[in-house]
Design a protein around this motif. Structure first.
Motif, PDB file in Angstrom:
ATOM      1  N   GLU A   1      15.442  -2.595   0.498  1.00 38.70           N
ATOM      2  CA  GLU A   1      15.772  -3.545   1.564  1.00 38.70           C
ATOM      3  C   GLU A   1      14.597  -3.745   2.514  1.00 38.70           C
ATOM      4  OE1 GLU A   1      19.090  -4.120   5.155  1.00 38.70           O
ATOM      5  OE2 GLU A   1      19.287  -2.505   3.683  1.00 38.70           O
ATOM      6  N   GLU A   2      13.978  -2.652   2.932  1.00 36.38           N
ATOM      7  CA  GLU A   2      12.852  -2.766   3.860  1.00 36.38           C
ATOM      8  C   GLU A   2      11.642  -3.393   3.183  1.00 36.38           C
ATOM      9  OE1 GLU A   2      13.372   0.857   7.026  1.00 36.38           O
ATOM     10  OE2 GLU A   2      12.603   1.371   5.038  1.00 36.38           O
ATOM     11  N   ARG A   3      11.438  -3.067   1.923  1.00 42.07           N
ATOM     12  CA  ARG A   3      10.321  -3.674   1.194  1.00 42.07           C
ATOM     13  C   ARG A   3      10.516  -5.172   1.038  1.00 42.07           C
ATOM     14  NH1 ARG A   3       8.265  -0.920  -4.295  1.00 42.07           N
ATOM     15  NH2 ARG A   3       8.122   0.781  -2.788  1.00 42.07           N
ATOM     16  N   ALA A   4      11.735  -5.583   0.721  1.00 37.49           N
ATOM     17  CA  ALA A   4      12.028  -7.008   0.596  1.00 37.49           C
ATOM     18  C   ALA A   4      11.808  -7.729   1.922  1.00 37.49           C
ATOM     19  CB  ALA A   4      13.460  -7.209   0.108  1.00 37.49           C
ATOM     20  N   ALA A   5      12.165  -7.081   3.028  1.00 34.80           N
ATOM     21  CA  ALA A   5      11.969  -7.692   4.343  1.00 34.80           C
ATOM     22  C   ALA A   5      10.486  -7.881   4.640  1.00 34.80           C
ATOM     23  CB  ALA A   5      12.629  -6.837   5.423  1.00 34.80           C
ATOM     24  N   LEU A   6       9.671  -6.894   4.255  1.00 40.31           N
ATOM     25  CA  LEU A   6       8.228  -6.998   4.469  1.00 40.31           C
ATOM     26  C   LEU A   6       7.635  -8.131   3.643  1.00 40.31           C
ATOM     27  CD1 LEU A   6       5.489  -6.012   5.519  1.00 40.31           C
ATOM     28  CD2 LEU A   6       5.498  -4.275   3.702  1.00 40.31           C
TER      29      LEU A   6
ATOM     30  N   GLY B   1       0.812  -1.204   0.000  1.00 38.62           N
ATOM     31  CA  GLY B   1       0.000   0.000   0.000  1.00 38.62           C
ATOM     32  C   GLY B   1       0.848   1.259   0.000  1.00 38.62           C
ATOM     33  N   PRO B   2       0.217   2.425   0.070  1.00 45.71           N
ATOM     34  CA  PRO B   2       0.939   3.697   0.009  1.00 45.71           C
ATOM     35  C   PRO B   2       1.958   3.892   1.132  1.00 45.71           C
ATOM     36  CG  PRO B   2      -1.412   4.037  -0.332  1.00 45.71           C
ATOM     37  CD  PRO B   2      -1.246   2.613   0.089  1.00 45.71           C
ATOM     38  N   ALA B   3       1.742   3.261   2.290  1.00 35.54           N
ATOM     39  CA  ALA B   3       2.653   3.423   3.419  1.00 35.54           C
ATOM     40  C   ALA B   3       3.668   2.291   3.514  1.00 35.54           C
ATOM     41  CB  ALA B   3       1.868   3.525   4.724  1.00 35.54           C
ATOM     42  N   ALA B   4       3.816   1.512   2.437  1.00 37.18           N
ATOM     43  CA  ALA B   4       4.831   0.458   2.423  1.00 37.18           C
ATOM     44  C   ALA B   4       6.222   1.086   2.460  1.00 37.18           C
ATOM     45  CB  ALA B   4       4.679  -0.404   1.176  1.00 37.18           C
TER      46      ALA B   4
END
Length: 221
Positions: free
Chosen positions: A188-193, A180-183
């Motif tokens: 690196e952080e996106r991959a972790a999520l 979503g918009p607050a991802a």
């Protein structure tokens, strides 16, 4: 996720009046009895919103030779849900996202000029006919951060689909996890999520989707 990117096949005129987004999601196959995942370990997610039921009904259009599908595009008319209307989905990019254009709802037999123009480099809308109908009983959950912003949306889909060319009916259950918009903004952080989401789904009994999209599965791909 909202962005200004535009499908390669859609020029400025073709995208006129459309809203733009990039869909970055994970898809999973699940059994009818599979329990919902536990999202408590997801980084950046503070709460899970109440379930929201949506009844979606989509008709996909293409030429008989599936010119759009072979080029990685999909044109659909969908009723139900917060984004009902006409949509064009583009091919997946290097980041796994798909660009999507959205126009307001109208009759399914009247393809808007803007939609036709946006894919005119691939195929003429005058040759389009329904190739699939996909009905979906969807339960959506907003995964929010501590400020109530949407980090991701998780949906539990019960799908009934018809290949309009052969008359073949198929039904299945699947899950989608869409940023979503607050991802997170960083790779690196996106991959972790996304990795944490995959782990939560696997712990619940889900598995990577065997098909790339609902349309592909409807058509037997």
């Amino acid at each position: 996720m909202t962005t200004d990117r535009t499908p390669d096949a859609a020029g400025d005129a073709g995208a006129a009046g459309a809203s733009h987004s990039v869909e970055v999601e994970l898809k999973f196959d699940v059994d009818e009895s599979t329990p919902l995942p536990d999202w408590s370990a997801l980084p950046g997610v503070a709460r899970v919103g109440d379930p929201e039921l949506r009844q979606l009904d989509a008709t996909y259009l293409d030429r008989d030779d599936l010119a759009l599908a072979h080029a990685g595009y999909a044109v659909r008319h969908r009723t139900g849900g917060p984004d009902e209307g006409w949509h064009i989905k583009g091919p997946r990019g290097a980041d796994g996202g798909r660009i999507e254009l959205h126009w307001p709802i109208g009759p399914v037999h009247e393809i808007p000029d803007a939609v036709a123009d946006a894919v005119s480099k691939i195929a003429s809308a005058s040759d389009f006919a329904p190739i699939a109908r996909i009905r979906n009983s969807r339960t959506a959950f907003a995964l929010q951060d501590e400020h109530g912003r949407l980090v991701a949306e998780f949906v539990d889909d019960h799908v009934t689909a018809t290949d309009e060319r052969s008359g073949t009916d198929r039904s299945w259950r699947e899950w989608e996890f869409e940023l979503g918009p607050a991802a997170p903004a960083s790779d690196e952080e996106r991959a972790a999520l996304l990795t944490a989401a995959e782990a939560a789904v696997q712990a619940a009994g889900g598995r990577a989707a065997a098909s790339d999209s609902k349309l592909a599965r409807t058509l037997g791909a």
